[in-house]
Scaffold this active site. Sequence first.
Site, PDB file in Angstrom:
ATOM      1  N   SER A 180      15.877  12.323  26.318  1.00 20.93           N
ATOM      2  CA  SER A 180      17.172  12.493  25.649  1.00 20.93           C
ATOM      3  C   SER A 180      17.309  13.929  25.131  1.00 20.93           C
ATOM      4  O   SER A 180      17.328  14.868  25.917  1.00 20.93           O
ATOM      5  CB  SER A 180      17.295  11.462  24.525  1.00 20.93           C
ATOM      6  OG  SER A 180      18.589  11.434  23.988  1.00 20.93           O
ATOM      7  N   ASP A 193      24.519   4.231  30.492  1.00 19.75           N
ATOM      8  CA  ASP A 193      24.035   4.806  29.237  1.00 19.75           C
ATOM      9  C   ASP A 193      25.226   5.034  28.312  1.00 19.75           C
ATOM     10  O   ASP A 193      26.084   5.879  28.593  1.00 19.75           O
ATOM     11  CB  ASP A 193      23.326   6.135  29.528  1.00 19.75           C
ATOM     12  CG  ASP A 193      22.654   6.742  28.293  1.00 19.75           C
ATOM     13  OD1 ASP A 193      23.076   6.418  27.173  1.00 19.75           O
ATOM     14  OD2 ASP A 193      21.734   7.546  28.475  1.00 19.75           O
ATOM     15  N   HIS A 234      20.258   3.699  27.439  1.00 21.06           N
ATOM     16  CA  HIS A 234      19.689   4.960  26.956  1.00 21.06           C
ATOM     17  C   HIS A 234      18.223   4.746  26.632  1.00 21.06           C
ATOM     18  O   HIS A 234      17.869   4.140  25.605  1.00 21.06           O
ATOM     19  CB  HIS A 234      20.450   5.440  25.716  1.00 21.06           C
ATOM     20  CG  HIS A 234      20.108   6.851  25.336  1.00 21.06           C
ATOM     21  ND1 HIS A 234      20.548   7.946  26.044  1.00 21.06           N
ATOM     22  CD2 HIS A 234      19.337   7.350  24.330  1.00 21.06           C
ATOM     23  CE1 HIS A 234      20.096   9.059  25.490  1.00 21.06           C
ATOM     24  NE2 HIS A 234      19.342   8.715  24.448  1.00 21.06           N
TER      25      HIS A 234
END
Length: 394
Positions: A194, A330, A361
């Site tokens: 991320s 996501d 995610h």
Amino acid sequence: MSAVIVFAVFLLICTILKFLNVTSPPRAPRLMGSDAKFLELVLKYCPHLNETYVPVRLWGSSGHLQTIVHATVGRTYCPHVVPRRIAARQEDGATVTWDIYEPTGAPVTDEDYTIAVCPGIANSSESTYVRSLVSLACSQGYRCVVLNHLGVLPHVKVTSPRVFRYGQSDELHLMLTKYVESRPDTKLILVGFSMGGNIVCKYLGEPNRTRPTNIMGAISICQGYDAVKSLQFLLEWNNLARLYLFSMTENMRSVILRHKEALLTEEVKRRYNIDERRVLSAATLPELDEVYTRRIFGFRSVEELYRNDSSAHYLNNISVPVVFINARDDPLVHPDMLYFPQKFVQTHKNSLYIETDHGGHLGYYDGGYILPRAVTWLDRTVLSLVSALANNSQ
């Protein structure tokens, strides 16, 4: 039963089914790239990328539930691996820490490889998804070094008037250079989750940065690429985006408040023109970054901060092999952002973009009908990609 009740029950069932996304069939990942030789190498070590990714049957087709389970439960596979913590000071006095994990299994290659992990926002080596990957990697003979983002560890004091930010790569650089000094013969493969994926890619593409020559490749997982455009989508209510933004804002604010004695002293507030009440009341990340982050780091506006910190503006400078992984469902990364890695792999050799329909995610839970496998599809894939990148450098 009245017609109104029947209709209400029907509407509720439809809403649940839509949320669970049960009509979306499992599919194999889409693999995009212009380098056939590199793709062949990756598939040699990751043959499952040609197979269907089957998320947990009952709830795994929902990107929301994949994301929520990741954020609340983390990973079920998380053996305890004891690290050795290292600390170093930056020029502004900030104390950066990272954890080193030694292999617990036999090495997979004759050469020394280290996986350098950059976690997601407000995460560290103590986050369960990081520990699960590290445990698996160590069992396969890899050494791991994990960056702890500034201010995240509650028992490590902040020694400068700042914490981490979305694209600040100086802490990663310090960790890598100090680590390579202690192990000059090791080869590094960077893995970013991320926000960490954004930092890794930005770091590799920064034009005036001198990086260790030991870096053999990188894997970026579920990053958003462009903070300016991403936050425009997250400020909307569509697909519950605003709720996720609220959660990220609270995580960031909690880090600041945890170290309030160092970050919000009267001298710091006066020097950087910070209003503590506005920091406490900021409802979104852009608001928090306006009243705190951009002032601490000397940016004229939040947009300037976000543009500076977005890997999308640095990707073309990356010269080492890189693999991007994203899921279309996501909820934190709008599908429009996936244009950046897709464009990159069309013009860069030794690169690959892996896109799944499901996974949310950082979730990527797969397996049974209710309970997922102990080791997620994502962890298995990352370790396979590490093997591919290691053999690509030989």
